[in-house]
Design an enzyme around this catalytic site. Structure first.
Site, PDB file in Angstrom:
ATOM      1  N   HIS A  17       0.845  -1.209   0.000  1.00 43.13           N
ATOM      2  CA  HIS A  17       0.000   0.000   0.000  1.00 43.13           C
ATOM      3  C   HIS A  17       0.878   1.256   0.000  1.00 43.13           C
ATOM      4  O   HIS A  17       0.594   2.212  -0.726  1.00 43.13           O
ATOM      5  CB  HIS A  17      -0.881   0.045   1.256  1.00 43.13           C
ATOM      6  CG  HIS A  17      -1.887  -1.049   1.358  1.00 43.13           C
ATOM      7  ND1 HIS A  17      -1.996  -1.869   2.451  1.00 43.13           N
ATOM      8  CD2 HIS A  17      -2.860  -1.455   0.501  1.00 43.13           C
ATOM      9  CE1 HIS A  17      -2.999  -2.730   2.272  1.00 43.13           C
ATOM     10  NE2 HIS A  17      -3.530  -2.507   1.088  1.00 43.13           N
ATOM     11  N   LYS A  41     -18.088  -6.528   8.704  1.00 43.42           N
ATOM     12  CA  LYS A  41     -16.843  -7.299   8.713  1.00 43.42           C
ATOM     13  C   LYS A  41     -15.856  -6.689   9.714  1.00 43.42           C
ATOM     14  O   LYS A  41     -15.254  -5.646   9.445  1.00 43.42           O
ATOM     15  CB  LYS A  41     -16.235  -7.282   7.299  1.00 43.42           C
ATOM     16  CG  LYS A  41     -15.118  -8.269   7.095  1.00 43.42           C
ATOM     17  CD  LYS A  41     -14.663  -8.236   5.652  1.00 43.42           C
ATOM     18  CE  LYS A  41     -13.268  -8.813   5.509  1.00 43.42           C
ATOM     19  NZ  LYS A  41     -12.642  -8.445   4.251  1.00 43.42           N
ATOM     20  N   ARG A  90      -1.598  -5.819  -8.346  1.00 48.82           N
ATOM     21  CA  ARG A  90      -0.449  -6.676  -8.043  1.00 48.82           C
ATOM     22  C   ARG A  90      -0.186  -7.669  -9.174  1.00 48.82           C
ATOM     23  O   ARG A  90       0.937  -7.879  -9.579  1.00 48.82           O
ATOM     24  CB  ARG A  90      -0.695  -7.447  -6.746  1.00 48.82           C
ATOM     25  CG  ARG A  90      -0.655  -6.562  -5.532  1.00 48.82           C
ATOM     26  CD  ARG A  90      -1.152  -7.273  -4.319  1.00 48.82           C
ATOM     27  NE  ARG A  90      -2.553  -7.634  -4.479  1.00 48.82           N
ATOM     28  CZ  ARG A  90      -3.355  -8.024  -3.495  1.00 48.82           C
ATOM     29  NH1 ARG A  90      -2.882  -8.151  -2.294  1.00 48.82           N
ATOM     30  NH2 ARG A  90      -4.614  -8.313  -3.712  1.00 48.82           N
ATOM     31  N   SER A 127      -2.713  -7.810   2.966  1.00 48.62           N
ATOM     32  CA  SER A 127      -2.954  -7.674   4.404  1.00 48.62           C
ATOM     33  C   SER A 127      -3.313  -9.033   5.008  1.00 48.62           C
ATOM     34  O   SER A 127      -2.882  -9.360   6.117  1.00 48.62           O
ATOM     35  CB  SER A 127      -4.098  -6.686   4.664  1.00 48.62           C
ATOM     36  OG  SER A 127      -3.763  -5.416   4.171  1.00 48.62           O
TER      37      SER A 127
END
Ligand code: PNS
Length: 162
Positions: A17, A41, A90, A127
């Site tokens: 990030h 969440k 990515r 993450s």
């Protein structure tokens, strides 16, 4: 003033990030990093702490502002007059879903998306993987900013001694 928003969960912010935020911040007068508040969440870190860790990780980037948002991203963009979303890519795995969201955001509100390919050194980071490795005692100090590493170690230690 040219502004863009870099949205995400950032639970927690990784060096991937930071790479994308740093490079995107060089392209705009102001880059807003916006943490999604997702009541459905619960993350490892609450939104306030995610924001604090992001602020620390981007402290050397004076045109980066950290905030949070809930609801549709395009509504936040409209309210705040920000016409561009920045997303890191990515690998091809990211592309299909990101393309779909980019096309939908443009259709909904004319909001454009800028894709920044991550640096190869951080292209494998997520993450989720970082949290998994840290939870089992793996070393993630080279994958996340120092403050994030310290908090992950602290959380694991607390859990082990409880
Ligand atoms: O870091 P993440 O979890 O990949 O980030 C995803 C995020 C927050 C950018 C995306 O889920 C999002 O924009 N959520 C807000 C709700 C929304 O606008 N959904 C419609 C997308 S077309």
């Amino acid at each position: 003033m040219r502004r863009a928003v870099c949205p995400g969960s950032f639970d927690p912010v990784t060096n991937g990030h930071v790479d994308v935020i740093g490079r995107a911040s060089a392209l705009y007068d102001e880059l807003v990093v916006a943490v999604l508040v997702n009541p459905g969440k619960a993350g490892l870190f609450d939104v306030e702490e995610r924001m604090a860790l992001l602020r620390e990780a981007t402290a050397e980037l004076p045109n980066v502002v950290v905030t949070s948002f809930s609801g549709l991203l395009v509504h936040w963009c409209q309210r705040n007059d920000v016409p561009v979303v920045v997303k890191g890519l990515r690998a091809v795995g990211d592309f299909e879903y990101e393309l779909q969201m980019a096309q939908m955001n443009r259709e909904l509100a004319g909001v454009e998306t800028l894709f920044v390919p991550t640096a190869p050194q951080v292209g494998h980071l997520s993450s989720s993987l970082v949290k998994q490795i840290a939870a089992f005692g793996g070393d993630v100090s080279h994958l996340v900013p120092p403050a994030v590493n310290a908090r992950l170690v602290q959380k694991r230690t607390e859990k082990e001694s409880s």
